[in-house]
Write an enzyme that holds these catalytic residues in place. Structure first.
Site, PDB file in Angstrom:
ATOM      1  N   LYS A  65       6.137   7.047  -6.624  1.00 28.72           N
ATOM      2  CA  LYS A  65       6.208   8.451  -6.207  1.00 28.72           C
ATOM      3  C   LYS A  65       5.567   9.394  -7.218  1.00 28.72           C
ATOM      4  O   LYS A  65       5.228  10.520  -6.877  1.00 28.72           O
ATOM      5  CB  LYS A  65       7.667   8.876  -5.985  1.00 28.72           C
ATOM      6  CG  LYS A  65       8.266   8.365  -4.683  1.00 28.72           C
ATOM      7  CD  LYS A  65       9.540   9.140  -4.363  1.00 28.72           C
ATOM      8  CE  LYS A  65      10.111   8.800  -3.012  1.00 28.72           C
ATOM      9  NZ  LYS A  65      11.367   9.509  -2.756  1.00 28.72           N
TER      10      LYS A  65
ATOM     11  N   LYS B 120       5.037  -0.115   3.505  1.00 23.23           N
ATOM     12  CA  LYS B 120       6.255   0.023   4.303  1.00 23.23           C
ATOM     13  C   LYS B 120       6.178   1.272   5.197  1.00 23.23           C
ATOM     14  O   LYS B 120       5.481   2.237   4.866  1.00 23.23           O
ATOM     15  CB  LYS B 120       7.501   0.054   3.408  1.00 23.23           C
ATOM     16  CG  LYS B 120       7.631   1.285   2.568  1.00 23.23           C
ATOM     17  CD  LYS B 120       9.001   1.380   1.903  1.00 23.23           C
ATOM     18  CE  LYS B 120       9.089   2.736   1.205  1.00 23.23           C
ATOM     19  NZ  LYS B 120      10.345   3.098   0.637  1.00 23.23           N
TER      20      LYS B 120
ATOM     21  N   LYS C 256       8.904   7.708   5.869  1.00 24.19           N
ATOM     22  CA  LYS C 256       9.311   8.944   6.535  1.00 24.19           C
ATOM     23  C   LYS C 256       8.319  10.062   6.363  1.00 24.19           C
ATOM     24  O   LYS C 256       8.238  10.960   7.168  1.00 24.19           O
ATOM     25  CB  LYS C 256      10.551   9.473   5.814  1.00 24.19           C
ATOM     26  CG  LYS C 256      11.824   8.936   6.248  1.00 24.19           C
ATOM     27  CD  LYS C 256      12.778   9.362   5.155  1.00 24.19           C
ATOM     28  CE  LYS C 256      14.172   9.382   5.611  1.00 24.19           C
ATOM     29  NZ  LYS C 256      15.051   9.780   4.508  1.00 24.19           N
TER      30      LYS C 256
HETATM   31  P1  AMP Z   1      15.321   6.803   2.645  1.00 19.78           P
HETATM   32  O1  AMP Z   1      14.443   7.190   3.756  1.00 19.78           O
HETATM   33  O2  AMP Z   1      14.511   6.458   1.443  1.00 19.78           O
HETATM   34  O3  AMP Z   1      16.450   7.740   2.369  1.00 19.78           O
HETATM   35  O4  AMP Z   1      15.974   5.442   3.120  1.00 19.78           O
HETATM   36  C1  AMP Z   1      17.153   5.321   3.886  1.00 19.78           C
HETATM   37  C2  AMP Z   1      17.477   3.856   4.065  1.00 19.78           C
HETATM   38  O5  AMP Z   1      16.478   3.222   4.879  1.00 19.78           O
HETATM   39  C3  AMP Z   1      17.506   3.063   2.754  1.00 19.78           C
HETATM   40  O6  AMP Z   1      18.545   2.106   2.811  1.00 19.78           O
HETATM   41  C4  AMP Z   1      16.163   2.399   2.716  1.00 19.78           C
HETATM   42  O7  AMP Z   1      16.174   1.205   1.967  1.00 19.78           O
HETATM   43  C5  AMP Z   1      15.928   2.108   4.190  1.00 19.78           C
HETATM   44  N1  AMP Z   1      14.480   2.051   4.512  1.00 19.78           N
HETATM   45  C6  AMP Z   1      13.558   2.992   4.241  1.00 19.78           C
HETATM   46  N2  AMP Z   1      12.345   2.621   4.684  1.00 19.78           N
HETATM   47  C7  AMP Z   1      12.503   1.395   5.244  1.00 19.78           C
HETATM   48  C8  AMP Z   1      11.621   0.472   5.890  1.00 19.78           C
HETATM   49  N3  AMP Z   1      10.318   0.730   6.028  1.00 19.78           N
HETATM   50  N4  AMP Z   1      12.137  -0.708   6.340  1.00 19.78           N
HETATM   51  C9  AMP Z   1      13.457  -0.979   6.205  1.00 19.78           C
HETATM   52  N5  AMP Z   1      14.345  -0.148   5.605  1.00 19.78           N
HETATM   53  C10 AMP Z   1      13.889   1.027   5.125  1.00 19.78           C
END
Ligand code: AMP
Ligand code: TRP
Length: 324
Positions: free
Chosen positions: A111, A192, A195
């Site tokens: 990041k 990956k 968002k």
């Molecule tokens: P975040 O968007 O970083 O707050 O992630 C929220 C949850 O979603 C966390 O447990 C991440 O590990 C999971 N996560 C985020 N991106 C992915 C992805 N591409 N595949 C699977 N899990 C994800």
């Protein structure tokens, strides 16, 4: 009863990777465990946010928590900033976390790389995450694979504290699924699903219309071999589609690959559109039925419950460290 804690940042578009990699598990866990699921709004501030958009995103994520089936009668849902003990414990933990440890975090490296004004908050982010988890005597933390390193650091911090100041924290275990813990981008399957990546075509938002889902899946990058088998290294795009099918239908990746070998990529994509639209429909119907008053009430009651537990842990930690 064992405790479960997890958090999601109220930023960008919550996507099917978030759901299948982590959030779907939250729903399964709520019947057997005492669960705390948090809107980690303080973590969102580690990169610049527009205040009005952030305010909306916090409510939106809480609405999504309810829409996927989390039940506030069983589970505590709250926003991190409503419970001040998170920030306070984060400071105390930062003081026993090493600069070298935080420098090795791959999420920080990703990041911050190439950016000019990187906030100190982005660097100390994992200590705040450790505080989130350790405040609630958490046994299990359901997350996607990208959070594994942060969980290992949380365990190291908990053990270090216990060694230095006496048994205080429960050392938590991560819960990472075998399949679906890393859903890849539809347009760049080496990365990956994210968002906040600029290219929206790479992710399926939980709020996408059926037409958008169709367009994104039908255009998903695959390869030119036209022979269906599961091999994420050789065939990352196709293997990602097989994974998406597998986790949504509770069938093994081998099973899916065998079914579509001979039928071709087009059929797999078409069927995946149908299955995905169906998954999202259930979530979206519920999402649209929830009022803003209801969300505010859930967050307010959740914070009241969380605050009592968090305050108690914080006081214990302060005393052990020589404060109070
Ligand atoms: P975040 O968007 O970083 O707050 O992630 C929220 C949850 O979603 C966390 O447990 C991440 O590990 C999971 N996560 C985020 N991106 C992915 C992805 N591409 N595949 C699977 N899990 C994800
Ligand atoms: N860092 C996590 C992510 O980006 C979000 C998070 C913050 C979290 N605090 C947490 C996850 C505590 C689990 C437990 O996905």
């Amino acid at each position: 009863m064992t405790r479960v804690f997890s958090g999601v940042q109220p930023t960008g578009d919550i996507h099917i990777g978030n759901y299948l990699g982590a959030m779907k598990r939250f729903v399964e866990l709520q019947d057997e465990h005492e669960c705390f699921f948090c809107v980690v709004d303080l973590h969102a501030l580690t990169v610049p946010q527009n205040p009005d958009i952030l305010r909306n995103k916090i409510l939106q994520l809480a609405r999504i928590y309810l829409a996927i089936g989390l039940d506030p009668a069983k589970t505590t849902l709250f926003a991190q900033s409503h419970v001040p003990a998170h920030s306070e414990l984060a400071w105390l933990l930062q003081c026993i976390t090493y600069f070298g440890e935080l420098s090795r975090m791959t999420q920080f490296k990703d990041k911050s790389s190439g950016k000019e004004n990187v906030s100190v908050g982005l660097f100390t982010y994992p200590a705040l995450m450790a505080a989130d988890i350790l405040l609630y005597d958490t046994d299990y933390v359901p997350v996607g694979a990208d959070q594994k390193q942060h969980l290992e650091l949380t365990r190291d911090i908990a053990q270090r504290f216990n060694n230095r100041f006496g048994e205080t924290f429960v050392v938590p275990e991560p819960l990472i699924s075998d399949v679906g813990a890393k859903i890849m981008s539809l347009t760049d399957p080496e990365k990956k699903m994210s968002k906040s990546a600029e290219d929206e075509m790479g992710r399926i938002s939980l709020l996408d219309t059926p037409d958008m889902v169709k367009k994104k899946i039908m255009r998903a990058v695959t390869d030119s071999e036209n022979c269906v088998y599961y091999d994420p290294d050789k065939k990352p795009g196709l293997s990602n589609l097989i994974t998406l099918m597998s986790v949504q239908t509770n069938r093994s990746v081998e099973d899916i690959a065998a079914e579509y070998d001979g039928k071709g990529y087009g059929q797999l994509k078409k069927d995946l559109v149908e299955v995905t639209v169906n998954t999202l429909k259930g979530i979206q119907d519920k999402y649209n039925s929830i009022s803003e008053d209801e969300i505010r009430k859930v967050l307010s009651e959740g914070a009241d419950k969380a605050r009592v537990i968090a305050e108690k842990t914080l006081q214990k930690v302060q005393q052990k460290m020589g404060l109070r």
